[in-house]
Scaffold this motif. Structure first.
Motif, PDB file in Angstrom:
ATOM      1  N   VAL A  59       0.970  -1.318   0.110  1.00 55.17           N
ATOM      2  CA  VAL A  59      -0.125  -0.097   0.014  1.00 55.17           C
ATOM      3  C   VAL A  59       0.857   1.290  -0.137  1.00 55.17           C
ATOM      4  N   PHE A  60       0.282   2.240  -0.109  1.00 52.70           N
ATOM      5  CA  PHE A  60       1.117   3.735  -0.329  1.00 52.70           C
ATOM      6  C   PHE A  60       0.504   4.629   0.743  1.00 52.70           C
ATOM      7  N   PRO A  61       1.053   4.724   1.829  1.00 50.44           N
ATOM      8  CA  PRO A  61       0.395   5.477   3.052  1.00 50.44           C
ATOM      9  C   PRO A  61       0.826   7.148   2.709  1.00 50.44           C
ATOM     10  N   GLN A  62       0.207   8.012   3.171  1.00 49.71           N
ATOM     11  CA  GLN A  62       0.212   9.395   2.904  1.00 49.71           C
ATOM     12  C   GLN A  62       0.497   9.997   4.221  1.00 49.71           C
ATOM     13  N   ASN A  63       1.760  10.950   4.284  1.00 49.10           N
ATOM     14  CA  ASN A  63       1.908  11.612   5.499  1.00 49.10           C
ATOM     15  C   ASN A  63       0.402  12.690   5.790  1.00 49.10           C
ATOM     16  N   PRO A  64       0.630  13.102   6.854  1.00 51.42           N
ATOM     17  CA  PRO A  64      -0.518  14.001   7.194  1.00 51.42           C
ATOM     18  C   PRO A  64      -0.415  15.467   6.441  1.00 51.42           C
ATOM     19  N   ASP A  65       0.843  15.827   5.864  1.00 52.93           N
ATOM     20  CA  ASP A  65       0.819  16.945   4.872  1.00 52.93           C
ATOM     21  C   ASP A  65       0.630  16.595   3.454  1.00 52.93           C
ATOM     22  N   GLY A  66       0.481  15.510   3.204  1.00 54.77           N
ATOM     23  CA  GLY A  66       0.119  14.933   1.708  1.00 54.77           C
ATOM     24  C   GLY A  66       1.480  14.528   1.342  1.00 54.77           C
ATOM     25  N   THR A  78      14.518  -4.951   9.364  1.00 57.88           N
ATOM     26  CA  THR A  78      14.024  -3.617   8.980  1.00 57.88           C
ATOM     27  C   THR A  78      12.935  -2.785   9.611  1.00 57.88           C
ATOM     28  N   ILE A  79      12.850  -1.766   9.643  1.00 56.20           N
ATOM     29  CA  ILE A  79      11.692  -0.842   9.941  1.00 56.20           C
ATOM     30  C   ILE A  79      11.199  -0.416   8.726  1.00 56.20           C
ATOM     31  N   ASP A  80      10.046  -0.677   8.062  1.00 53.09           N
ATOM     32  CA  ASP A  80       9.575  -0.380   6.734  1.00 53.09           C
ATOM     33  C   ASP A  80       8.595   0.962   6.794  1.00 53.09           C
ATOM     34  N   PHE A  81       8.163   1.172   8.069  1.00 52.77           N
ATOM     35  CA  PHE A  81       7.340   2.319   7.831  1.00 52.77           C
ATOM     36  C   PHE A  81       6.506   2.556   9.222  1.00 52.77           C
ATOM     37  N   ALA A  82       6.351   3.787   9.525  1.00 52.19           N
ATOM     38  CA  ALA A  82       5.850   4.155  10.913  1.00 52.19           C
ATOM     39  C   ALA A  82       4.818   5.442  10.440  1.00 52.19           C
ATOM     40  N   SER A  83       3.672   5.400  10.916  1.00 54.05           N
ATOM     41  CA  SER A  83       2.751   6.547  10.883  1.00 54.05           C
ATOM     42  C   SER A  83       3.186   7.836  11.695  1.00 54.05           C
ATOM     43  N   SER A  84       2.945   9.072  10.749  1.00 53.95           N
ATOM     44  CA  SER A  84       3.090  10.300  11.396  1.00 53.95           C
ATOM     45  C   SER A  84       1.862  10.671  11.824  1.00 53.95           C
ATOM     46  N   PHE A  85       1.736  11.351  13.072  1.00 53.48           N
ATOM     47  CA  PHE A  85       0.581  11.734  13.878  1.00 53.48           C
ATOM     48  C   PHE A  85       0.087  13.174  13.632  1.00 53.48           C
ATOM     49  N   GLN A 104      -4.589   6.804   9.661  1.00 52.20           N
ATOM     50  CA  GLN A 104      -3.787   6.776   8.535  1.00 52.20           C
ATOM     51  C   GLN A 104      -4.374   6.738   7.011  1.00 52.20           C
ATOM     52  N   LYS A 105      -4.010   7.715   6.261  1.00 49.57           N
ATOM     53  CA  LYS A 105      -4.538   7.956   5.085  1.00 49.57           C
ATOM     54  C   LYS A 105      -3.646   7.289   4.041  1.00 49.57           C
ATOM     55  N   TYR A 106      -3.989   7.191   2.859  1.00 48.02           N
ATOM     56  CA  TYR A 106      -3.219   6.423   1.639  1.00 48.02           C
ATOM     57  C   TYR A 106      -3.522   7.042   0.281  1.00 48.02           C
ATOM     58  N   PHE A 107      -2.470   7.172  -0.605  1.00 46.51           N
ATOM     59  CA  PHE A 107      -2.693   7.517  -1.659  1.00 46.51           C
ATOM     60  C   PHE A 107      -3.494   7.033  -2.667  1.00 46.51           C
ATOM     61  N   ASP A 108      -3.690   5.436  -2.817  1.00 40.60           N
ATOM     62  CA  ASP A 108      -4.152   4.543  -3.698  1.00 40.60           C
ATOM     63  C   ASP A 108      -5.713   4.165  -2.858  1.00 40.60           C
ATOM     64  N   SER A 109      -6.214   4.853  -2.087  1.00 41.73           N
ATOM     65  CA  SER A 109      -7.517   4.274  -1.371  1.00 41.73           C
ATOM     66  C   SER A 109      -7.847   5.434  -0.517  1.00 41.73           C
ATOM     67  N   GLU A 110      -9.362   5.269  -0.680  1.00 43.77           N
ATOM     68  CA  GLU A 110     -10.046   6.329   0.245  1.00 43.77           C
ATOM     69  C   GLU A 110     -10.232   5.759   1.808  1.00 43.77           C
ATOM     70  N   VAL A 111      -9.828   4.505   1.781  1.00 42.16           N
ATOM     71  CA  VAL A 111     -10.055   3.650   3.091  1.00 42.16           C
ATOM     72  C   VAL A 111      -9.058   4.290   4.172  1.00 42.16           C
ATOM     73  N   LEU A 112      -9.524   4.550   5.324  1.00 43.68           N
ATOM     74  CA  LEU A 112      -8.607   4.940   6.530  1.00 43.68           C
ATOM     75  C   LEU A 112      -8.423   3.607   7.403  1.00 43.68           C
ATOM     76  N   THR A 113      -7.142   3.766   8.073  1.00 43.51           N
ATOM     77  CA  THR A 113      -6.910   2.587   8.618  1.00 43.51           C
ATOM     78  C   THR A 113      -6.075   3.273  10.099  1.00 43.51           C
ATOM     79  N   PRO A 114      -6.197   2.234  11.121  1.00 41.70           N
ATOM     80  CA  PRO A 114      -5.268   2.556  12.355  1.00 41.70           C
ATOM     81  C   PRO A 114      -4.075   3.032  11.941  1.00 41.70           C
ATOM     82  N   ASN A 115      -3.380   3.810  12.866  1.00 44.46           N
ATOM     83  CA  ASN A 115      -1.765   4.197  12.629  1.00 44.46           C
ATOM     84  C   ASN A 115      -1.052   3.067  12.994  1.00 44.46           C
ATOM     85  N   TYR A 116       0.214   2.839  12.438  1.00 43.67           N
ATOM     86  CA  TYR A 116       0.942   1.703  12.780  1.00 43.67           C
ATOM     87  C   TYR A 116       2.191   1.893  12.249  1.00 43.67           C
ATOM     88  N   VAL A 117       3.193   0.942  12.924  1.00 39.44           N
ATOM     89  CA  VAL A 117       4.441   0.928  12.518  1.00 39.44           C
ATOM     90  C   VAL A 117       4.912  -0.657  12.187  1.00 39.44           C
TER      91      VAL A 117
END
Length: 252
Positions: A59-66, A78-85, A104-117
């Motif tokens: 998937v392709f997460p999006q930072n809060p500023d886009g 490895t650490i692959d990803f961590a949400s920004s709050f 958590q927002k995504y570039f490729d979907s309108e679905v929102l999910t919990p924040n995660y690492v």
């Protein structure tokens, strides 16, 4: 009649003997082998959906500023990803306030999910790992202008309802609730003991039931005391995620 009976006996014995010699043909066998070997994996593991963490479906997460998040680590652990709050914009208040983070927002979907690492262990040793986080500084103003109150004194980030998820059937790492990060102090997020945490793992805060209709998550929050003075500006902090393998016993 008696001669006929006696003459029939040798014929039957001869027939049985012939059949026995045919079934007793010699059989041989020989063994060959198939072999395959494995070494530690490498490369960058893209982020996965924290609700359905299939490594083959990135998937392709999006930072809060886009913007796009920084790429994850390249290696076998490895650490692959961590949400920004993003805790939103609010009116200045003289009362204690708890501000919820955006989901958590995504570039490729309108679905929102919990924040995660997300962590991936491809070492193939089942040696375990330790994930920590440290808030590098207290929540501080972004602008460098003449504002009076540079720091939000007493403001704390809370990460609750932590859950693990993986596409593998390996043993799960253990997580803990974080009630109030202390700036400059490392806090454990997850621990994979020996034999745990192999493959790609998500540590998420909350689940879909904790994502509100307004796109917020009740599992990640920022507490700000009412008596903390604030300027009319934006404040920020940096979270540093630290992943390490467990120490091994070295014989003397």
């Amino acid at each position: 009649m008696k001669k006929i009976r006696w003459l029939s006996i040798p014929l039957i014995l001869m027939t049985l003997g012939l059949e026995f010699r045919v079934n007793a043909a010699e059989v041989q066998s020989y063994n060959s082998q198939g072999i395959v070997g494995f070494g530690p994996g490498s490369g960058v593991q893209p982020p996965v959906n924290p609700n359905k963490p299939d490594p083959t479906l990135p998937v392709f997460p999006q930072n809060p500023d886009g913007s796009k998040p920084n790429p994850g680590g390249n290696g076998s652990l490895t650490i692959d990803f961590a949400s920004s709050f993003d805790f939103g914009n609010h009116k200045i208040s003289n009362k204690d306030q708890t501000y919820l983070a955006k989901a958590q927002k995504y570039f490729d979907s309108e679905v929102l999910t919990p924040n995660y690492v997300q962590v991936t262990d491809r070492r193939g040793t089942f040696a375990g790992w330790n994930l920590k986080v440290v808030e590098k500084t207290q929540v501080t103003q972004i602008d460098s202008g003449p504002q009076k109150y540079k720091v939000l004194k007493g403001a704390t980030i809370n990460l609750k309802s932590s859950e693990t998820a993986s596409f593998t059937n390996e043993k799960s790492p253990k997580t803990q609730t974080i009630s109030g990060l202390i700036p400059g102090v490392e806090t454990q997020v997850a621990l994979a003991s020996t034999g745990e945490g192999a493959g790609t793992w998500v540590i998420r805060w909350g689940n879909d039931s904790m994502v509100t209709e307004d796109g917020l998550t009740t599992a990640v929050s920022l507490f700000v005391p009412g008596d903390t003075p604030k300027d009319a500006t934006a404040y920020t902090t940096t979270l540093n995620w630290i992943l390490s393998g467990l120490p091994t016993n070295v014989p003397n």
